[in-house]
Design an enzyme around this catalytic site. Structure first.
Site, short mmCIF file in Angstrom:
data_model
loop_
_atom_site.label_atom_id
_atom_site.label_comp_id
_atom_site.label_asym_id
_atom_site.label_seq_id
_atom_site.Cartn_x
_atom_site.Cartn_y
_atom_site.Cartn_z
N TRP A 1 0.12 -6.36 -7.37
CA TRP A 1 -1.30 -6.36 -6.97
C TRP A 1 -1.48 -7.42 -5.89
CZ3 TRP A 1 -6.00 -8.42 -10.15
CH2 TRP A 1 -7.18 -7.95 -9.58
N TYR B 1 -12.40 -1.37 -11.13
CA TYR B 1 -11.43 -2.25 -10.48
C TYR B 1 -11.59 -3.65 -11.07
CZ TYR B 1 -8.51 -3.81 -6.57
OH TYR B 1 -7.48 -4.31 -5.81
N GLY C 1 -1.23 4.20 3.99
CA GLY C 1 -1.14 2.97 4.78
C GLY C 1 0.00 2.09 4.30
N ASP D 1 3.17 18.32 -0.40
CA ASP D 1 3.17 19.50 0.47
C ASP D 1 1.78 19.67 1.06
OD1 ASP D 1 5.31 20.16 -1.82
OD2 ASP D 1 5.83 21.21 0.04
N ASN E 1 2.99 8.68 3.29
CA ASN E 1 2.13 8.75 4.48
C ASN E 1 0.88 7.87 4.34
OD1 ASN E 1 1.15 10.53 2.45
ND2 ASN E 1 -0.19 11.48 3.94
#
Ligand SMILES: NC(=O)c1ccc[n+]([C@@H]2O[C@H](COP(=O)([O-])OP(=O)(O)OC[C@H]3O[C@@H](n4cnc5c(N)ncnc54)[C@H](OP(=O)(O)O)[C@@H]3O)[C@@H](O)[C@H]2O)c1
Length: 401
Positions: free
Chosen positions: A331, A95, A207, A229, A205
């Site tokens: 970002w 990161y 956050g 799925d 779905n």
């Protein structure tokens, strides 16, 4: 930050007591963690001294914080801090924000504290601090502070005060600054979205996805939401219904998206293309994102903010030449560093929606962090974060610390 007084890794609060006093207090000493001898605050933090898998490099470190608070410092107690996908990437060393490894906490090797987001209560303030008082709730102004810790010292420049904690939970405050802000800015800052415009997103779905659905609904936007799925059809249907209840206009699975006829379906929903799919939000990558891109209207805008599938994006040249599709990245760390005032406004706006009940909580898997919680429990919660099909976001809830 520069003012923590550390103990050696693994050192308990009792060991820092004078021998005579420790003997006198006996086993009781081990329970005196909030306020140790001579007013020292006993604290714990999940730290790492090298990059790698969280299960291998994280350790729970005990240290103490001096009661003589410097005039420009605040002592904070953590109430809730989530475990976000980026936190794992940070520990893995992949990161861009890499908190420096330091010896401030007295770890045997220089270390950084994990986590980037959280809700903190002000325990005490130095004599020069005017903007917050004991009992206020604050969040961190920037990422990289290290939020998986029971207590910390901070300075005024590190924090954003929450105007009022009334009607809010620590989890709501502790999870507001990354995902809801990301969804909010991506829908507001790239295209002029008017009522009746559409956006399409994958990871619906997640956050961020749930925040986008809810913000979009409040702003009169329609949304096409893609989920993976689930292992069984009933679970897929339940997830679709959950997102529809949140305010999604349409919810489809990746398989439905990849179907040849899906573009026609979108045309139908958008009244032959008269309504525009102006924005696509992508946190997945790979082939499903190429399929998503095809649903954008001419001059639409694909905004990439994550790469959960770890698959690269392939851009058809026709999307650039004939449809003039624009491609951007977002970002939230870069945005919030550049616009701290906007961050404050965005956070407060979302929290106000939360108070009013128009912005619902994300599903959460609470991980209680008490003084006696085992290191392994905390590490397992972190390690599990990148697994798919989770019932909710892991959030450390600090109890008896
Ligand atoms: N750029 C930024 O500023 C920014 C800000 C916030 C978040 N993010 C990124 O946005 C993404 C979502 O974050 P979040 O905190 O909202 O996530 P989250 O709530 O923890 O949810 C994770 C999401 O990723 C999906 N997922 C997991 N593994 C996947 C895989 N192999 N392929 C496709 N989808 C997969 C999950 O779908 P299932 O339920 O189907 O597993 C779920 O929708 C992450 O990549 C995160 O790093 C970026």
């Amino acid at each position: 930050m520069a003012l923590q007084i550390g103990a050696r890794a693994g050192q308990s609060s009792a060991r820092s007591l004078p021998r005579a006093l420790a003997t006198q207090l006996g086993p009781l000493v081990f329970k005196r963690h909030k306020s140790g001898p001579y007013g020292y605050t006993q604290a714990k933090a999940l730290v790492y001294s090298k990059y790698g898998e969280p299960s291998e490099v994280l350790s729970l470190h005990t240290h103490s914080i001096s009661p003589s608070l410097p005039s420009g410092s605040l002592l904070l107690r953590t109430l809730a801090s989530p475990i976000n996908p980026a936190d794992i990437n940070q520990i893995q060393g992949v990161y861009p924000v890499k908190p420096p490894f330091t010896s401030l906490l007295g770890t045997s090797a220089p270390s950084a504290v994990g986590g980037n987001e959280g809700c903190f209560e002000v325990v005490s303030v130095g004599s020069n601090i005017k903007s917050v008082t004991k009992g206020d709730w604050v969040i961190m102004k920037n990422t990289g502070f290290g939020t998986w810790r029971t207590h910390t010292l901070a300075e005024e420049k590190d924090i954003l005060k929450i105007d009022s904690k009334e009607g809010l939970t620590a989890v709501q405050v502790g999870t507001v600054s990354v995902n809801p802000c990301t969804a909010y800015r991506m829908l507001k800052d790239f295209e002029e979205m008017r009522e009746g415009d559409w956006f399409i997103q994958n990871g619906a779905n997640s956050g961020v996805g749930r925040a986008a659905i809810q913000l979009g609904r409040q702003w009169g936007l329609k949304s096409i939401n893609i989920i993976r799925d689930r292992p069984d059809a009933a679970a897929t249907e339940a997830m679709k219904n959950e997102l529809l209840e949140l305010g999604a206009t349409k919810v489809v699975t990746e398989n439905e998206l990849m179907d040849q006829g899906f573009k026609e379906q979108v045309k139908d929903w958008t009244i032959g293309g008269r309504e525009q799919v102006k924005v696509g939000l992508n946190c997945v990558g790979g082939k499903p994102t190429s399929a998503l891109m095809k649903c954008l209207s001419p001059s639409g805008h694909l905004i990439t903010y994550g790469g959960m599938s770890k698959q690269p994006l392939s851009l058809p040249v026709s999307a650039l030449i004939f449809k003039d599709i624009k491609f951007s990245g977002f970002w939230v760390s870069r945005w919030s560093d550049a616009h701290p005032d906007d961050k404050k406004t965005t956070v407060e706006e979302v929290l106000e929606m939360t108070r009013k009940g128009t912005f619902k909580d994300i599903p959460v898997q609470e991980v209680r962090w008490d003084w006696g919680t085992e290191e392994s429990t905390l590490k397992e919660a972190v390690q599990g974060t990148l697994g798919g099909f989770r019932a909710g976001k892991g959030v450390f809830i600090y109890g008896d610390t």
